[in-house]
Design a protein around this motif. Sequence first.
Motif, short mmCIF file in Angstrom:
data_model
loop_
_atom_site.label_atom_id
_atom_site.label_comp_id
_atom_site.label_asym_id
_atom_site.label_seq_id
_atom_site.Cartn_x
_atom_site.Cartn_y
_atom_site.Cartn_z
N GLN A 27 0.12 -24.38 25.58
CA GLN A 27 -1.61 -23.17 25.25
C GLN A 27 -2.12 -24.17 24.76
O GLN A 27 -3.47 -24.62 24.93
CB GLN A 27 -0.28 -22.68 23.68
N ASN A 28 -1.73 -25.56 23.78
CA ASN A 28 -2.47 -26.74 23.50
C ASN A 28 -2.29 -27.72 23.59
O ASN A 28 -1.74 -28.08 23.52
CB ASN A 28 -1.48 -26.81 21.59
N PRO A 29 -3.03 -28.39 24.93
CA PRO A 29 -3.07 -29.68 25.26
C PRO A 29 -2.78 -30.57 24.95
O PRO A 29 -2.49 -31.92 25.41
CB PRO A 29 -3.98 -29.91 26.65
N ASN A 30 -3.45 -30.87 23.33
CA ASN A 30 -2.89 -31.57 22.54
C ASN A 30 -1.28 -32.28 21.64
O ASN A 30 -0.96 -32.92 21.60
CB ASN A 30 -3.40 -31.62 21.32
N ASN A 70 2.04 -34.90 24.37
CA ASN A 70 2.03 -36.39 23.80
C ASN A 70 3.80 -36.15 23.26
O ASN A 70 4.62 -36.62 23.26
CB ASN A 70 1.51 -37.23 22.84
N LEU A 71 4.13 -35.67 22.42
CA LEU A 71 4.34 -34.62 21.93
C LEU A 71 5.92 -34.19 22.80
O LEU A 71 7.48 -34.18 23.01
CB LEU A 71 4.15 -33.50 20.76
N GLY A 85 11.37 -37.63 26.98
CA GLY A 85 11.28 -39.24 27.61
C GLY A 85 11.23 -39.66 27.82
O GLY A 85 11.03 -40.05 29.36
N ILE A 86 9.51 -38.61 28.52
CA ILE A 86 8.93 -38.79 30.10
C ILE A 86 7.78 -40.04 29.90
O ILE A 86 6.92 -39.31 28.90
CB ILE A 86 8.40 -37.46 30.14
N TYR A 87 7.24 -40.85 30.59
CA TYR A 87 6.41 -41.63 30.93
C TYR A 87 5.69 -41.74 32.54
O TYR A 87 6.36 -41.19 33.18
CB TYR A 87 6.56 -43.14 30.90
#
Lengths: 188, 216
Positions: B156-159, B162-163, B169-171
Motif C-alpha cells: 500500500q505504501n511504497p516506502n 525496504n522494510l 532478507g532479500i537484495y
Amino acid sequence: MKGIQRNHLSGISLILAISLSLPPFRAFIINDMMIQMDVQIPLLTLTGILLKVPNKLIFDKLNRLNSYGLSSFIFTQVVLAYWMLPISIDRAVIFWQYDVAKNFSLILCGINIRVAFTKSTLVMQLFFLGYFLSMMTWIGEFYLQSNERLCNVYTQNSQQNAGLGLIFIAATVFFIWMYSNIKNRSLY
Amino acid sequence: MLTKSNLEVKHLSSTFICSAITLVIGFLILGLATDFGKSFTTEGYRRHQIDRHPESIPNLLLQNENGQKVYLSDSIKKDNRFVLLNFFYTSCKTICTSQTTIFDGLQGKIISKKLEDKVRLISISFDPEHDDAEAIRKYSKQVDANQTIWNIFTLQNPNDLNLLLDQFGIYVIKVPPFNDLDHNASLHLISPQSKLIKITSLEDVDDLFSTLTNLL
C-alpha cells in the motif's frame, strides 16, 4: 632511500584501496565483484607488502613467535581465505563494519606476507604459496563456471569476471615469485 | 657460519605454539563466519538460520487484486493456512516466467490434492511504484490465479519496501544492460502462526511441497 620510495608506493596503494571503501567511490565495489575482489583486495594486500616496517620490530621483539615466518604464513592464509568467501564480500558491502575490518586485516596481512617471505626458506614458501594459489585458482574457476549466483549483492556476470580475475592474479603472483627466486638464488 | 637457519632454529617451540594458537583462532573465525562450514554464501546462511530459528513476518499493509487493504501477518493468522510465498514484479521479462509456471503448478497440485483449506499461495510485488492495484489485477488474470487459493498483493505504501525486503532478507540488484531486476528471493514457507519456517530455491519446489504435506 629505497625505504622511502617503497613507503611512497605503499601510501599510493593505500589511498587507492581505501578510497574504494568510501563514498562516492564505494559505488564501484557495490556494483562490481571484480573491483572489490580483484582490485581493492590486492591493493590492500600490496599496501602491507610495500610498507617499510622497522626491522627491529620484526627481527628482535616478535622474532621468538615467528621463526621462519611460520605464524605469519598461517595468519595470511586465514585472512586471505576469509576474504575470498562469497559471504564475506557480501558482508563487506552490506555492513560498513565488515568493510573496515577488511581494510585493516588485509593491510596487516600484507605486512605479514613480507615478514614471512623474508624469514622463510624456499621450501616453506613453495608449500604455502602453492597451497594458497591452488585454492585461489580453484575458487576463481568455481566462480567462473558456477550456475548459481553466489553473492546476493552481485550479478552472475560480475561473479564470472571476478573468478577470471582471481585465476589471472594467481598466475601472475606465481610467475612473479618464480622470477624473483630465479633471479636471486642460485639453484640448489 | 651464520646462516638463516642458525638464527631461526632457537625459537621453534614458541613459534609452534604461536602458530597453533593462530590456526585455532583462524578456524574459529572462519567457522563463525560460515556457520562451521555449512554456508559459504549469504543465501545459504540465511536459509540455515531460518531452519533453526523461524522468524515472524512483518505486518505490513498490502493491497490485493481487488484493491482491498490487508495486513499481511494478521491476514495469515486469521486465515489459518500454511502459506507459500514468493516475490515478483509485473514488468519482469526473463527471470519471473519460471516462477509463474511453478506457482501455476502449485495451484494445480493444491486443487488436485484437495488442500485448498490447508495451503495458500501469496505473491507480493517488490516494485510497488509501478505495480499498483490495476497492474496486479491484470497479472492475477494473466496467470489464472484462483483467488481462494492464490492471492496477489502489492504494498500500500511504497516506502515500506525496504522494510519488507530487509525482513525477508532479500537484495534486489539491477542487471546491466537493460536494468532488469535480479534478486535472491525464492520460495518462502510460512506457518499459520505467521512464522517464516523454510526458504528454498525454485528448483526445489517439489521437496518443499512434500515437506509441507508432511507437516499438515
